[in-house]
Design an enzyme around this catalytic site. Structure first.
Site, mmCIF file in Angstrom:
data_model
loop_
_atom_site.group_PDB
_atom_site.id
_atom_site.type_symbol
_atom_site.label_atom_id
_atom_site.label_comp_id
_atom_site.label_asym_id
_atom_site.label_seq_id
_atom_site.Cartn_x
_atom_site.Cartn_y
_atom_site.Cartn_z
ATOM 1 N N ASP A 135 68.907 57.332 8.380
ATOM 2 C CA ASP A 135 69.965 57.818 9.263
ATOM 3 C C ASP A 135 70.961 58.656 8.451
ATOM 4 O O ASP A 135 71.321 58.304 7.326
ATOM 5 C CB ASP A 135 70.686 56.633 9.924
ATOM 6 C CG ASP A 135 71.513 57.062 11.132
ATOM 7 O OD1 ASP A 135 71.129 56.700 12.259
ATOM 8 O OD2 ASP A 135 72.540 57.750 10.937
ATOM 9 N N ILE A 136 71.415 59.743 9.047
ATOM 10 C CA ILE A 136 72.331 60.667 8.350
ATOM 11 C C ILE A 136 73.727 60.057 8.175
ATOM 12 O O ILE A 136 74.470 60.447 7.279
ATOM 13 C CB ILE A 136 72.400 62.013 9.117
ATOM 14 C CG1 ILE A 136 72.836 63.146 8.216
ATOM 15 C CG2 ILE A 136 73.283 61.918 10.351
ATOM 16 C CD1 ILE A 136 72.624 64.534 8.822
ATOM 17 N N ASN A 170 69.275 51.278 21.179
ATOM 18 C CA ASN A 170 70.350 51.570 22.128
ATOM 19 C C ASN A 170 69.746 52.297 23.324
ATOM 20 O O ASN A 170 68.988 53.251 23.150
ATOM 21 C CB ASN A 170 71.420 52.451 21.478
ATOM 22 C CG ASN A 170 72.226 51.701 20.436
ATOM 23 O OD1 ASN A 170 72.505 50.522 20.599
ATOM 24 N ND2 ASN A 170 72.585 52.380 19.354
ATOM 25 N N HIS A 185 64.475 55.495 19.938
ATOM 26 C CA HIS A 185 64.550 55.234 18.503
ATOM 27 C C HIS A 185 65.052 53.829 18.260
ATOM 28 O O HIS A 185 65.784 53.262 19.063
ATOM 29 C CB HIS A 185 65.451 56.250 17.799
ATOM 30 C CG HIS A 185 66.837 56.356 18.367
ATOM 31 N ND1 HIS A 185 67.111 57.094 19.499
ATOM 32 C CD2 HIS A 185 68.010 55.820 17.968
ATOM 33 C CE1 HIS A 185 68.407 57.005 19.772
ATOM 34 N NE2 HIS A 185 68.984 56.233 18.857
ATOM 35 N N VAL A 201 71.224 60.041 21.169
ATOM 36 C CA VAL A 201 70.072 60.948 21.125
ATOM 37 C C VAL A 201 69.053 60.481 22.160
ATOM 38 O O VAL A 201 68.543 59.353 22.059
ATOM 39 C CB VAL A 201 69.441 60.986 19.712
ATOM 40 C CG1 VAL A 201 68.260 61.942 19.695
ATOM 41 C CG2 VAL A 201 70.475 61.384 18.663
HETATM 42 P P1 5GP Z 1 72.075 56.272 18.793
HETATM 43 O O1 5GP Z 1 73.575 56.184 18.806
HETATM 44 O O2 5GP Z 1 71.546 57.330 19.734
HETATM 45 O O3 5GP Z 1 71.416 54.943 18.987
HETATM 46 O O4 5GP Z 1 71.690 56.695 17.323
HETATM 47 C C1 5GP Z 1 71.439 58.005 16.930
HETATM 48 C C2 5GP Z 1 71.464 58.016 15.416
HETATM 49 O O5 5GP Z 1 70.929 59.254 14.983
HETATM 50 C C3 5GP Z 1 72.854 57.885 14.817
HETATM 51 O O6 5GP Z 1 72.915 56.718 13.995
HETATM 52 C C4 5GP Z 1 73.022 59.173 14.008
HETATM 53 O O7 5GP Z 1 73.699 58.992 12.786
HETATM 54 C C5 5GP Z 1 71.582 59.621 13.802
HETATM 55 N N1 5GP Z 1 71.433 61.066 13.655
HETATM 56 C C6 5GP Z 1 71.938 62.024 14.492
HETATM 57 N N2 5GP Z 1 71.591 63.238 14.056
HETATM 58 C C7 5GP Z 1 70.835 63.045 12.925
HETATM 59 C C8 5GP Z 1 70.184 63.945 12.026
HETATM 60 O O8 5GP Z 1 70.212 65.176 12.155
HETATM 61 N N3 5GP Z 1 69.504 63.392 10.990
HETATM 62 C C9 5GP Z 1 69.420 62.027 10.813
HETATM 63 N N4 5GP Z 1 68.729 61.586 9.765
HETATM 64 N N5 5GP Z 1 70.049 61.160 11.644
HETATM 65 C C10 5GP Z 1 70.735 61.666 12.685
#
Ligand code: 5GP
Length: 119
Positions: free
Chosen positions: A29-30, A86, A99, A95
């Site tokens: 994760d970034i 989530n 995931h 996103v």
């Molecule tokens: P959500 O909140 O949708 O469950 O998690 C999405 C995750 O994707 C977040 O933890 C966010 O940091 C990660 N994320 C969003 N954009 C990128 C990206 O471009 N690269 C990576 N490696 N992680 C990302």
């Protein structure tokens, strides 16, 4: 649907991969929320948990198997970890591509940031 994750699958957005096969990709994760924070995604587009169909269940099972394997490889199998999905607005899903967050490497905090009630 094109999302940041479909671009990561295509390779147009770079990622630090920890696992890949024909069906599944895992990458760091970034914005890590724990010392180990890996995202595990199906390459097939599935928007959210709500969109998983019975035919996807072998893929979901394989994601769990991949999570188990990554946890062992990254040394957190015995110390423990969380595998979190989530789904939808209240969860904070940002996103719209299914995931799973694999989190570990430290004592993790409360499961949610909010007070809970069954009332
Ligand atoms: P959500 O909140 O949708 O469950 O998690 C999405 C995750 O994707 C977040 O933890 C966010 O940091 C990660 N994320 C969003 N954009 C990128 C990206 O471009 N690269 C990576 N490696 N992680 C990302």
């Amino acid at each position: 649907m094109e999302t940041v994750f479909s671009k990561i699958i295509e390779g147009t957005i770079p990622s630090k991969k920890v696992f890949e096969n024909e069906r599944i990709l895992a990458f760091y994760d970034i914005e890590p929320a724990a010392p180990v924070h890996v995202l595990i995604i199906p390459k097939k587009f599935i928007a959210s948990m709500n969109d998983v169909t019975p035919e996807d269940l072998p893929l979901i099972a394989e994601i769990h198997s991949v999570a188990q394997q990554i946890a062992a490889e990254l040394g957190i199998a015995d110390s423990g970890y969380r595998l979190i999905n989530n789904c939808g607005p209240d969860s904070g899903q940002a996103v719209p591509h299914l995931h799973y967050h694999l989190l570990g490497g430290a004592k993790l905090g409360a499961l949610t940031g909010n007070s809970a009630s069954h009332a």
